[in-house]
Design an enzyme around this catalytic site. Structure first.
Site, PDB file in Angstrom:
ATOM      1  N   ASP A 266      22.764 -15.130  69.330  1.00 39.22           N
ATOM      2  CA  ASP A 266      21.664 -14.194  69.563  1.00 39.22           C
ATOM      3  C   ASP A 266      20.411 -14.929  70.018  1.00 39.22           C
ATOM      4  O   ASP A 266      20.194 -16.105  69.702  1.00 39.22           O
ATOM      5  CB  ASP A 266      21.377 -13.346  68.321  1.00 39.22           C
ATOM      6  CG  ASP A 266      20.959 -14.169  67.120  1.00 39.22           C
ATOM      7  OD1 ASP A 266      21.601 -15.200  66.858  1.00 39.22           O
ATOM      8  OD2 ASP A 266      19.986 -13.781  66.435  1.00 39.22           O
TER       9      ASP A 266
ATOM     10  N   GLU B  57      20.723 -14.843  63.706  1.00 39.39           N
ATOM     11  CA  GLU B  57      19.899 -15.947  63.230  1.00 39.39           C
ATOM     12  C   GLU B  57      18.437 -15.707  63.545  1.00 39.39           C
ATOM     13  O   GLU B  57      17.554 -16.022  62.745  1.00 39.39           O
ATOM     14  CB  GLU B  57      20.359 -17.261  63.862  1.00 39.39           C
ATOM     15  CG  GLU B  57      19.787 -18.511  63.189  1.00 39.39           C
ATOM     16  CD  GLU B  57      18.413 -18.925  63.688  1.00 39.39           C
ATOM     17  OE1 GLU B  57      17.747 -19.725  63.019  1.00 39.39           O
ATOM     18  OE2 GLU B  57      18.003 -18.442  64.767  1.00 39.39           O
TER      19      GLU B  57
END
Length: 412
Positions: free
Chosen positions: A86, A150
């Site tokens: 991500d 994250e």
């Protein structure tokens, strides 16, 4: 990259490694995987590692995609690489020189959201793992852990992966986190831990009254000022050359609607504490509570965004991840790396529950989360070779034999 750096590879293999890491980085950057979206990154990764003989487990927690892969070569250490697919939003597209998901290369530099943080690191690992599996004989298990959560709240990503691994009884010997750690060039800075972090909201209730009659009221701002004073009087640890000390910052102050002739009846602050491994979260909470409770009984404290600290534990020289990484960087690039725990938090804090030796090493971080995030292609190539070198050392029979000999000497 100059051919001299590839000390253990032929020019043909070095060139293939270079070409692969660039291709893989472009493949990943071109996928718009803003948290918690994965945008097909993990499906692509699955194909790559299954071709290397990996067993893959994928699952979703809430909207988060999580990925576990292991290449099992029998008895030996459990060695892992951890990362995330991500990225943060690209922001104002008009401010980008090249479109953020184009992975455009200009003058030897690749541009794109996530190239540094941290799709370039994942690409470097995959290229290195391919070379390791196809070119070397190793013993042990090589793991890959990837999440799409994250950059967000990190509640359903690596946290869920670690919970899954704990339920399976998996304990790791070594863990490399691919976060961007370099200041100028690969290997100059290596993270050997991170400080913990926790945020607080504190609300204090006073009593409104006319400012001309202060004895009739209780000024909530004055009370909160005393609280801030108490917090600032704490003598936090100063840290050392490897680990910055503990610090507290008030990030917001609010007393609601106001009139210049009314004593405020409420005051609220927000604060964040970055703390070293010398403190625990319960101790931090206790200290904040004391700073408030000695001033007033009318308060509410809320804590959130809890991130515990971690620190790479010491081990014997043959088994020390710090020594192995330091040696690889010195041998490959003739750099004396600096160990640090600076910066924000990372997912290393979760993996510390199943691994005592964790290190973060990755690309230069000077453009992360910025417009025109970018990395020199040469840095991608250097990182891929460094990962190959590190994992080759960690899984080599020679090192494991040395470790066994040392253990035997201790037992004797």
């Amino acid at each position: 990259m100059s051919s001299e750096i590839f000390k253990t590879l032929s020019l043909v293999k070095a060139e293939k490694l270079n070409n692969n890491v660039v291709d893989y980085a472009r493949e990943l950057v071109q996928r718009e995987s803003v948290t918690p979206a994965d945008a097909g990154c993990q499906s692509w990764l699955e194909k790559k590692v299954k071709a290397l003989g990996a067993t893959v487990t994928r699952f979703k927690t809430q909207d988060v995609s999580n990925f576990i892969a292991v290449i099992d070569k029998g008895e030996g250490p459990n060695v892992a690489f951890c990362g995330h697919t991500d990225v943060v939003p690209a922001g104002d597209l008009s401010k980008w020189t090249f479109l953020p998901y184009s992975a455009h290369i200009e003058n030897g530099v690749m541009y794109g959201r996530g190239i540094a943080d941290m799709k370039g690191g994942i690409a470097a690992f995959i290229a290195a793992a391919e070379l390791l599996v196809n070119d070397r004989t190793f013993e042990g298990k090589l793991w890959l852990f990837i999440t799409s959560d994250e950059e967000g709240e990190a509640e359903h990503g690596s946290r869920a992966i670690v919970d899954y691994l704990k339920a399976q009884g998996v304990v790791l010997d070594y863990c490399i986190v691919g976060e961007p750690t370099a200041k100028q060039t690969i290997g100059d800075v290596v993270k050997i831990g991170r400080r913990g972090a926790i945020s607080f909201d504190i609300d204090i209730t006073g009593k409104a009254a006319h400012v001309a009659y202060p004895s009739h009221g209780i000024n909530a701002i004055h009370l909160m000022s005393q609280v801030i004073g108490n917090l600032n009087e704490y003598h936090w640890d100063k840290g050392n050359e490897d680990c910055p000390g503990t610090s507290l910052q008030v990030t917001h102050f609010d007393s609601g609607d106001w009139t210049d002739n009314v004593i405020p009846s409420k005051a609220s602050i927000s604060l964040n504490i970055r703390y070293s491994y010398k403190y625990t979260e319960p101790r931090i909470k206790e200290m904040v509570e004391k700073a408030v409770s000695t001033v007033t009984e009318e308060y509410v404290i809320k804590s959130y965004r809890s991130c515990v600290p971690y620190f790479c534990e010491e081990s014997s020289s043959a088994d020390s991840l710090k020594d192995i990484v330091r040696k690889a960087i010195k041998e490959d690039f003739d750099i004396d790396c600096t160990f640090s725990t600076s910066g924000g938090t990372s997912d290393g804090r979760f993996f510390k529950e199943i691994c005592s030796q964790i290190i973060e090493v990755g690309l230069p971080n000077k453009t992360i989360h910025q417009v025109n995030e970018s990395v020199a292609v040469a840095q991608l190539e250097r990182l891929s070779y460094l990962y190959f070198s590190i994992f080759n050392k960690l899984l080599s029979r020679e090192r494991m034999n040395t470790s066994k000999e040392n253990q035997h000497e201790v037992c004797v």
